[in-house]
Design a protein around this motif. Structure first.
Motif, PDB file in Angstrom:
ATOM      1  N   GLY A   1      38.200  65.202  22.877  1.00 11.54           N
ATOM      2  CA  GLY A   1      37.109  65.325  23.929  1.00 11.54           C
ATOM      3  C   GLY A   1      35.824  66.023  23.449  1.00 11.54           C
ATOM      4  N   THR A   2      35.083  66.118  24.502  1.00 13.80           N
ATOM      5  CA  THR A   2      33.776  66.879  24.477  1.00 13.80           C
ATOM      6  C   THR A   2      33.638  68.379  24.847  1.00 13.80           C
ATOM      7  N   LEU A   3      34.771  68.893  25.431  1.00 10.61           N
ATOM      8  CA  LEU A   3      34.773  70.185  25.741  1.00 10.61           C
ATOM      9  C   LEU A   3      34.993  71.110  24.769  1.00 10.61           C
ATOM     10  N   THR A   4      33.868  71.178  24.106  1.00  9.21           N
ATOM     11  CA  THR A   4      33.898  72.236  22.710  1.00  9.21           C
ATOM     12  C   THR A   4      32.436  72.594  22.686  1.00  9.21           C
ATOM     13  N   ARG A   5      32.117  73.557  22.011  1.00  6.68           N
ATOM     14  CA  ARG A   5      30.785  73.959  21.929  1.00  6.68           C
ATOM     15  C   ARG A   5      30.052  73.189  20.922  1.00  6.68           C
ATOM     16  N   TYR A   6      30.470  72.598  19.881  1.00 10.24           N
ATOM     17  CA  TYR A   6      29.610  71.637  19.015  1.00 10.24           C
ATOM     18  C   TYR A   6      30.325  70.282  18.984  1.00 10.24           C
ATOM     19  N   HIS A   7      29.664  69.240  19.197  1.00 10.45           N
ATOM     20  CA  HIS A   7      30.333  67.832  19.164  1.00 10.45           C
ATOM     21  C   HIS A   7      29.344  66.864  18.626  1.00 10.45           C
ATOM     22  N   LEU A   8      30.192  66.147  17.823  1.00 13.68           N
ATOM     23  CA  LEU A   8      29.320  65.024  17.043  1.00 13.68           C
ATOM     24  C   LEU A   8      29.561  63.823  17.908  1.00 13.68           C
ATOM     25  N   HIS A   9      28.274  63.108  18.091  1.00 11.02           N
ATOM     26  CA  HIS A   9      28.175  61.802  19.043  1.00 11.02           C
ATOM     27  C   HIS A   9      27.178  60.900  18.471  1.00 11.02           C
ATOM     28  N   PRO A  10      27.537  59.715  18.239  1.00  5.36           N
ATOM     29  CA  PRO A  10      26.753  58.481  17.901  1.00  5.36           C
ATOM     30  C   PRO A  10      25.182  58.593  18.446  1.00  5.36           C
ATOM     31  N   GLU A  11      24.096  58.486  17.767  1.00  8.58           N
ATOM     32  CA  GLU A  11      22.640  58.454  18.392  1.00  8.58           C
ATOM     33  C   GLU A  11      22.714  57.471  19.492  1.00  8.58           C
ATOM     34  N   GLU A  12      23.437  56.198  19.448  1.00 11.35           N
ATOM     35  CA  GLU A  12      23.221  55.011  20.382  1.00 11.35           C
ATOM     36  C   GLU A  12      23.713  55.303  21.607  1.00 11.35           C
ATOM     37  N   TRP A  13      24.740  56.312  21.567  1.00 10.12           N
ATOM     38  CA  TRP A  13      25.366  56.721  22.872  1.00 10.12           C
ATOM     39  C   TRP A  13      24.940  58.121  23.501  1.00 10.12           C
ATOM     40  N   LEU A  14      23.797  58.358  23.263  1.00 12.40           N
ATOM     41  CA  LEU A  14      23.251  59.472  23.927  1.00 12.40           C
ATOM     42  C   LEU A  14      22.132  58.997  24.629  1.00 12.40           C
ATOM     43  N   HIS A  15      21.774  59.785  25.921  1.00  9.33           N
ATOM     44  CA  HIS A  15      20.829  59.319  26.629  1.00  9.33           C
ATOM     45  C   HIS A  15      19.895  60.486  27.130  1.00  9.33           C
ATOM     46  N   PRO A  16      18.687  60.425  26.917  1.00 12.14           N
ATOM     47  CA  PRO A  16      17.523  61.546  27.138  1.00 12.14           C
ATOM     48  C   PRO A  16      17.684  61.880  28.497  1.00 12.14           C
ATOM     49  N   LEU A  17      17.999  63.178  28.719  1.00 10.55           N
ATOM     50  CA  LEU A  17      17.913  63.993  29.796  1.00 10.55           C
ATOM     51  C   LEU A  17      16.562  64.454  30.139  1.00 10.55           C
ATOM     52  N   PRO A  18      15.839  64.309  31.372  1.00 13.18           N
ATOM     53  CA  PRO A  18      14.879  64.481  31.789  1.00 13.18           C
ATOM     54  C   PRO A  18      14.563  66.184  32.229  1.00 13.18           C
ATOM     55  N   GLU A  19      13.771  66.720  31.904  1.00 19.14           N
ATOM     56  CA  GLU A  19      13.602  68.088  32.024  1.00 19.14           C
ATOM     57  C   GLU A  19      13.942  68.819  33.465  1.00 19.14           C
ATOM     58  N   LYS A  20      13.585  67.836  34.277  1.00 15.47           N
ATOM     59  CA  LYS A  20      13.873  68.165  35.764  1.00 15.47           C
ATOM     60  C   LYS A  20      15.260  68.162  36.211  1.00 15.47           C
ATOM     61  N   LEU A  21      16.213  67.576  35.265  1.00 18.20           N
ATOM     62  CA  LEU A  21      17.489  67.520  35.409  1.00 18.20           C
ATOM     63  C   LEU A  21      18.177  68.729  34.605  1.00 18.20           C
ATOM     64  N   SER A  22      19.126  69.354  35.361  1.00 18.36           N
ATOM     65  CA  SER A  22      19.774  70.461  34.566  1.00 18.36           C
ATOM     66  C   SER A  22      21.086  69.870  33.736  1.00 18.36           C
ATOM     67  N   PHE A  23      21.583  70.660  33.114  1.00 14.61           N
ATOM     68  CA  PHE A  23      22.462  70.285  31.994  1.00 14.61           C
ATOM     69  C   PHE A  23      23.973  70.043  33.066  1.00 14.61           C
ATOM     70  N   GLU A  24      24.017  70.788  34.222  1.00 17.70           N
ATOM     71  CA  GLU A  24      25.242  70.580  35.031  1.00 17.70           C
ATOM     72  C   GLU A  24      24.923  68.977  35.705  1.00 17.70           C
TER      73      GLU A  24
END
Length: 382
Positions: A154-177
């Motif tokens: 899973g992704t519950l790790t400090r550094y995770h490899l992820h395919p570019e196509e399945w990442l979504h830009p997170l607007p600045e107004k949204l927190s990581f939470e």
């Protein structure tokens, strides 16, 4: 130094790439590993926030969900957001963060200026020969890689490899939470879409856990009315009322007959429900949902329950009640990001407990302890 050589140096130094793991012996533990190097089309993400899902707890405690079985060491977590800090060849959509702070202040990653992203963790094959991928129903891809579902870490790790196509830009107004909460919101939005919920539809939500509450937020934004939420737990019903004050709530007791529960629901709702979202998967709750549904209505099961269940078949048949299900989600992340960024859905109140990555074991103990009264437990790595 160039980008690759800088990161080659960092990979031999701290901070450690720790993650939370389980195994067939139902142990829960932290494990350190190397910082991975992204290949072509892949991004290295510093995971800043991850929510603990009920499925993570289930894999730890029970060792399986249906045919998905923990057969070896398995990394947990799939509700995540973070920052891109390195990219492989061919990545064009995302830029990594500056390395100077990582090199000289490796524990202070907050100022990193890399692109902020939410992680969609079901990676389908996308082959032209896959009927599901070709027709847009990629959540049904038989060769999907879903991070945290055995055998995939899973992704519950400090550094995770992820395919570019399945990442979504997170607007600045949204927190990581909030970015990590887009995953359970996606589950709710998939249910809203498949159930064809309309303005003014009478709605019952069985279960006020994290999925039930995020479904409530989505259904409220979609205009369902009236809405009644049902649960065993007073604390969770109070949370539902705080999130959407206009709703009504019904508290049930363990062992209460489904028909009696349905009578209470209909009395509070003021009518039979056109639509019921069943968010627990518990057999008695599914039965109560069916008995509270009107002629021609729908019971939509979002919760994950035991493999074999009894349902009032004749009652459903005589009343033309539809029973529908969903499997994960598809094409929901852009919509979820827009809804949260615009303020139509506020996910922030769902987070009740926060822990550092180093406190991962304590976080899971809290998420699995009813006495903790947790709604959504988040693991953060600043």
């Amino acid at each position: 130094m160039g980008l690759s050589s800088d990161f080659d140096d960092i990979r031999t130094r701290k901070p450690e790439n720790i993650g939370v793991f389980t195994n067939p012996e139902h142990e829960l533990y932290l494990k350190s590993g190397p910082i991975p190097k992204p290949g072509p089309g892949v991004c290295l993400v510093h995971v800043r926030a991850t929510g603990i899902c009920g499925s993570d707890v289930h894999f730890w405690k029970k060792g399986n969900i249906g045919d998905m079985v923990v057969v070896g060491e398995n990394g947990l977590g799939h509700e995540s957001a973070g920052v891109v800090i390195d990219v492989g060849d061919g990545v064009t959509r995302y830029k990594p963060g500056e390395l100077e702070r990582l090199l000289h202040r490796p524990k202070d990653l907050t100022p990193c200026s890399g692109d902020r992203v939410a992680l969609e963790c079901g990676i389908p094959c996308m082959r032209a020969t896959c009927d599901f991928c070709r027709t847009g129903r990629y959540n049904a891809c038989p060769d999907v890689v879903f991070f945290s579902t055995p055998p995939y870490h899973g992704t519950l790790t400090r550094y995770h490899l992820h395919p570019e196509e399945w990442l979504h830009p997170l607007p600045e107004k949204l927190s990581f939470e909030e970015g990590s909460l887009l995953e359970p919101l996606s589950v709710a939005l998939a249910g809203i879409d498949r159930s064809q919920l309309r303005l003014g539809d009478s709605l019952v939500i069985c279960g006020a856990g994290p999925i039930g509450l995020v479904t409530l937020l989505a259904a409220h934004a979609a205009g369902a009315n009236p809405i009644t939420v049902v649960d065993l737990d007073t604390n969770r019903l109070e949370m539902a009322k705080q999130l959407v004050p206009r709703i009504e709530t019904v508290q049930v007791t363990m062992g209460e007959a489904p028909k009696d529960v349905a009578a209470k629901i209909k009395g509070v709702l003021g009518c039979e429900a056109k639509l019921v979202f069943e968010c627990t998967g518990v057999e008695s709750s599914v039965q109560s949902a069916i008995y509270s549904c009107r002629f021609g209505g729908m019971v939509f099961v979002i919760g994950c329950g035991k493999e074999m269940q009894n349902i009032p078949f004749a009652y459903m048949s005589a009343r033309e009640i539809d029973l529908r299900f969903q499997y994960r989600y598809r094409d929901t992340y852009p919509k979820a990001i827009g809804l949260v960024a615009s303020g139509l859905i506020d996910l922030k109140p769902l987070v009740t407990h926060r822990f550092s990555l180093e406190e991962g074991e304590k976080a899971f103990q809290t998420a699995s302890d009813p006495a903790a009264r947790a709604i959504k437990v988040q693991i953060l790595d600043d």
